[in-house]
Every structure is written in structure tokens, then in C-alpha cells.
Motif scaffolding. Structure first.
Motif, PDB file in Angstrom:
ATOM      1  N   MET A 195      -8.452   4.950 -13.907  1.00  0.00           N
ATOM      2  CA  MET A 195      -8.296   3.668 -13.222  1.00  0.00           C
ATOM      3  C   MET A 195      -8.696   2.508 -14.130  1.00  0.00           C
ATOM      4  O   MET A 195      -8.016   1.479 -14.181  1.00  0.00           O
TER       5      MET A 195
ATOM      6  N   SER B  29      -1.733   4.575 -13.315  1.00  0.00           N
ATOM      7  CA  SER B  29      -1.397   4.844 -11.917  1.00  0.00           C
ATOM      8  C   SER B  29      -1.275   6.349 -11.739  1.00  0.00           C
ATOM      9  O   SER B  29      -0.961   7.083 -12.682  1.00  0.00           O
TER      10      SER B  29
ATOM     11  N   TYR C  33      -3.851   5.754  -6.743  1.00  0.00           N
ATOM     12  CA  TYR C  33      -4.420   4.559  -7.377  1.00  0.00           C
ATOM     13  C   TYR C  33      -3.390   3.887  -8.278  1.00  0.00           C
ATOM     14  O   TYR C  33      -2.432   4.509  -8.728  1.00  0.00           O
TER      15      TYR C  33
ATOM     16  N   SER D   4      -8.658  -2.060 -10.400  1.00  0.00           N
ATOM     17  CA  SER D   4      -7.772  -0.998  -9.925  1.00  0.00           C
ATOM     18  C   SER D   4      -8.059  -0.747  -8.451  1.00  0.00           C
ATOM     19  O   SER D   4      -9.220  -0.767  -8.025  1.00  0.00           O
TER      20      SER D   4
ATOM     21  N   ALA E 231      -7.273   1.754  -4.928  1.00  0.00           N
ATOM     22  CA  ALA E 231      -6.962   3.146  -4.602  1.00  0.00           C
ATOM     23  C   ALA E 231      -7.028   3.351  -3.096  1.00  0.00           C
ATOM     24  O   ALA E 231      -7.763   2.651  -2.389  1.00  0.00           O
TER      25      ALA E 231
END
Length: 495
Positions: free
Chosen positions: A273, A278, A294, A303, A305
């Protein structure tokens, strides 16, 4: 249990029903296993697509707000240097916050001693009070406060020194805006900071547009993935910026929060992350299996998630699976009952044959089976059995008649044998009787004969006469016995 096994062993219909159900169950299990295995893969991929789609939509919404924030800030950074008047800076700051309702605050902060008459510090700061703001662009009078910041070293604040150091606009990590004696937001903020320069490129100060992290958190946590799903957002170093447990915000990182069972997976997730990747991983969260989807917010280094429990992802699948298995079990039970009844009907003639065979084994031939009208193997077997029973009955009757005659002969022979044995016994008794009767006079005659032979010279005449008389009587007895014996033999021959 033994009684159940014995009962099953005694009923062929139940055994065949169990075998059929076992075969059908194996076939259904294999078929359902393949179908639901593919279905599970499809559902998992659909969950991934759905979660990533939601993440993309949320990221786009956040990026849209950030784009507008950057546009407004960059525009002010270009236009403000042409109107460097304290009152104008205060007006620009307030107007921006008032016009763009996603902004929490706007600060136009100048270099030290930029306005000598104002002293070392000058920062025009407008702050929206979310507790009084009702979402109307025409905010209520007290929803925005605009002030000249008091004397504090904002030059060391990240939202000021970061763009000055980099020489370009940037987003800074979330921070606590509280400074004693100054206008401060009660919420955690994140800011977009843009440097201001004059026509000669001289650094004049920075313009900082702030968004409240609570607002971003609402956008992230509003992801409607699944009933029990949750959302998190981490900063550049893995610190929780958004988390369902607010006690972890800014206090724990994704690395320090990992439990031993899933530590390696969570650490790998955190590194991925932070690196701006991703994806999706499957791990354990709060003692429950879960999928974590994420993706990064590129311009911030953060990031976001979504944590989706496996039970939620496969809730409909598991519900459908339970329904299918329930229906399957009920169907198998019904199939088994149907098979048992069908087989029992088909086996009924054979069962009757079995009972009839037991009766025949017990010697009962008086109740023949009715002839079957069926033309299959069972019908032919029944009719053949009836013919066999009739033939057997005739043979048994003949044997019985022969046995009766033989028994009569045996009885006659037995009677003759017994009569003969009785005759023999009578003969023996007669002979023994005759032997005793003959022996007595013979003994008399023999004894007196011996006496006369040995002592006739010394015996007186009277005694000799007496002996002679007795010998004559014994001889008469023998003559009489001889006559009786002759008559007996003669009578026996006549008989």
C-alpha cells in the motif's frame, strides 16, 4: 444399532434403496462440487471487481475534490501576488472557503516581515466551523471565521515549510491544527500547499487549502461494500488516517497493529500500500478470514482499503449452498423412500414366493399361489414356481401313499414277527415244560433201575415189588406225556 443393521439385512428393498441413494449422492456431490467450485471462483472474482470498482469510485470522488482544491489553490497562487494587501488577503481567504463548501480552511501565509508594519508574522486564515455549517453555500454568519493569525512560528509548520523546501505545490500528511492562542480546527486536517512567487521568481509565501480528515473519513467509510465491511486509509508511513476504531488513528500503524497469526501478510500488505500498488489479499482480521482490497491515492501518497469478511463475500453463496444441500437431502430422502416403495412393490411376488417356499419347507402344500398375470421375469418365475409346487404336491402325495402302503406292510410284518416270536416263546415254554415232566419219571425209572441192578439180591421182595410198581407208574406217565406231545404236534401242524 445391531437391530437396525439386522433389519436392513433382512429387507432387500432397503438395501437396494440405500445403494441407489448412495450412487445418486455421489453423482450429485461430484456435480455440485464442480458447479459450486466454479461458482465460488466467480463470486470471488465478482467481489474483487465490486470492491475495486467501489475503491475506484471513492478514489475518483476524493481525487475530484482534490483536483478542485488544487485548482482553487493554484489559481489563488497566481492571482494573489498581484494584490498583496492585508485586507485583500483576508478577503481572498474567506471568499475561497465560502465558495467551495468542501474546504475546511484557507491560509495565505507570507514570508517573515513581508509586511513590516504588521510585524514578523502575517497569515490570513479562514476556518469553517462544521458544527454550524448546514451545507448551504450561503453559510450562516458564524460558520466561517477569518482572522490574521497570531504570532506563532508557522514557518516551521509542515504546510508551510514543505512546499518552500520542495519549491513546488504538494499535499502534506494529516496533522493536528491546534496551536494555543490561535484559530484552530478541532479536527485533523490535510492540506494542499502551493508556493507564491512574484514575477522574478522570488518566494513570497504559501497558500494552504485544508480539508478535514473527518470529511475524507466519511467518504472512505461510506463505501457500501458488504454489511460488515469496513474501510481504512493509511498515510505515507503506514499510520492509520481512517479506521473503524478511532483510538488507533495517528497512534498505530498497519505494521504495529498486526496480530501474530497474520503478521507477515499484513506487513506485506502495508508495504504494498505504501508503495502505491493496488490489489487484494486474503488474511485474518480480528480472528475472522477476510479479503482486503486496496488502491492508492496517487497525489497524496496515501492508500485506501476495504476489509470485507469472507462470510460477507460468500454470504449469498453460503445461503444458496445451504438451501441447495437442504433441498438435495430432502430430495435424496424422498428418492430413497420412493425407491424403497417401488422396489418393495416389485419384490412383493418374490416375497410371496419366499413365504410359500417356507410353507413348502414346513410341508404345507394346501395353499397354492394364484397365477401371475405379469409377463416379465418375476411373472414367469411365479408361474414356474406354481407349476413346480403342483408337481411337487403330486409327487409328495404319491410318496405319502407309497409310505402309507409301506407302513401297512411294515405293521403286518411287525405283527407276524411278534406272533412268530410269541409262538417261539410258547414252543420253548412247552418244550421246557415237557422236559421237566419227562425228566421226573425218567429219573424215577433210572434211579430204581440202578438200584435194582446193584442191590436186587439183598432187597426184600416187598420193596422190589414197590419199586417195580413205581417204575410202572413212571412209565405210564411217560406214555401219557408222549400221547399229549403227539396230539400237540398234530394240532400245530393243522394250524
Amino acid at each position: 444399532m445391531k437391530q437396525i443393521i439386522r433389519y436392513i439385512q433382512q429387507h432387500l428393498s432397503i438395501q437396494l434403496g440405500i445403494i441407489i441413494v448412495a450412487i445418486v449422492t455421489a453423482a450429485f456431490s461430484l456435480l455440485f462440487g464442480l458447479l459450486f467450485s466454479r461458482g465460488k471462483e466467480y463470486i470471488q472474482q465478482a467481489a474483487i471487481d465490486r470492491a475495486m470498482h467501489l475503491l475506484d469510485n471513492t478514489a475518483e470522488r476524493i481525487n475530484g475534490i482534490m483536483d478542485e482544491t488544487e485548482t482553487v489553490t493554484n489559481f489563488l497562487a497566481q492571482t494573489t501576488p498581484r494584490h498583496l494587501v492585508p485586507d485583500s488577503l483576508l478577503s481572498f481567504s474567506r471568499r475561497a472557503v465560502k465558495q467551495y463548501d468542501f474546504l475546511t480552511g484557507m491560509a495565505i501565509s507570507m514570508e517573515p516581515n513581508f509586511f513590516p508594519e504588521m510585524g514578523r508574522y502575517f497569515s490570513a486564515y479562514s476556518l469553517r466551523h462544521w458544527e454550524t455549517y448546514d451545507g448551504d453555500i450561503n453559510d450562516v454568519p458564524d460558520s466561517i471565521t477569518t482572522v490574521r493569525e497570531g504570532p506563532f512560528e508557522y514557518f516551521e509548520a509542515p504546510w508551510y515549510k514543505t512546499p518552500r523546501k520542495l519549491g513546488k505545490a504538494c499535499w502534506v500528511d494529516a496533522y493536528d491544527d491546534y496551536n494555543e492562542g490561535t484559530l484552530s480546527s478541532p479536527d485533523i486536517l490535510t492540506s494542499y500547499c502551493c508556493p507564491m512567487r512574484d514575477a522574478n521568481g522570488r518566494y513570497l509565501g504559501s497558500i494552504t487549502a485544508s480539508l478535514t480528515l473527518k470529511w475524507l473519513s466519511k467518504m472512505v467509510t461510506s463505501l457500501p461494500a458488504y454489511p460488515n465491511s469496513s474501510a481504512i486509509m493509511i498515510g505515507r508511513n503506514g499510520t492509520y488516517l481512517v479506521h473503524p476504531d478511532t483510538t488507533k488513528l495517528f497512534r498505530k500503524t498497519i505494521f504495529s497493529d498486526a496480530v501474530p497469526e497474520s503478521k507477515e501478510q499484513i506487513h506485506a500488505l502495508g508495504k504494498s500500500m505504501i508503495a502505491g500498488h493496488s490489489g487484494m489479499i486474503k488474511t485474518t482480521v480480528d480472528d475472522h478470514d477476510a479479503f482486503i482490497f486496496y488502491r492508492p491515492l496517487e497525489r497524496t501518497g496515501w492508500s485506501i482499503a476495504i476489509v470485507c469478511p469472507t462470510s460477507d463475500v460468500f454470504a449469498r453463496y453460503n445461503h444458496l449452498l445451504s438451501i441447495v444441500w437442504t433441498i438435495t437431502v430432502i430430495g435424496l430422502v424422498l428418492i430413497m423412500l420412493f425407491c424403497i416403495q417401488t422396489i418393495r412393490r416389485a419384490m412383493m411376488p418374490i416375497k410371496l414366493l419366499d413365504k410359500q417356499a417356507q410353507r413348502i419347507a414346513e410341508g404345507q402344500f394346501d395353499k397354492p399361489l394364484p397365477k401371475s398375470k405379469r409377463h416379465d421375469s418375476v411373472g414367469r418365475l411365479t408361474n414356474s414356481f406354481i407349476s413346480m409346487q403342483q408337481s411337487l404336491e403330486q409327487s409328495v402325495d404319491s410318496i405319502r401313499q407309497y409310505n402309507d402302503e409301506l407302513q401297512q406292510q411294515n405293521d403286518n410284518l411287525t405283527q407276524a414277527y411278534e406272533l412268530k416270536m410269541e409262538t417261539n416263546r410258547q414252543k420253548v415254554a412247552f418244550i421246557q415244560d415237557m422236559y421237566h415232566k419227562i425228566r421226573t419219571p425218567l429219573n424215577v425209572i433210572s434211579g430204581f433201575s440202578q438200584l435194582l441192578t446193584d442191590d436186587h439180591e439183598i432187597l426184600p421182595a416187598e420193596e422190589i415189588e414197590d419199586i417195580t410198581s413205581r417204575m410202572k407208574e413212571a412209565a405210564d406217565d411217560l406214555s401219557r406225556l408222549a400221547r399229549e406231545l403227539g396230539e400237540t404236534v398234530k394240532n400245530h401242524q393243522i394250524q
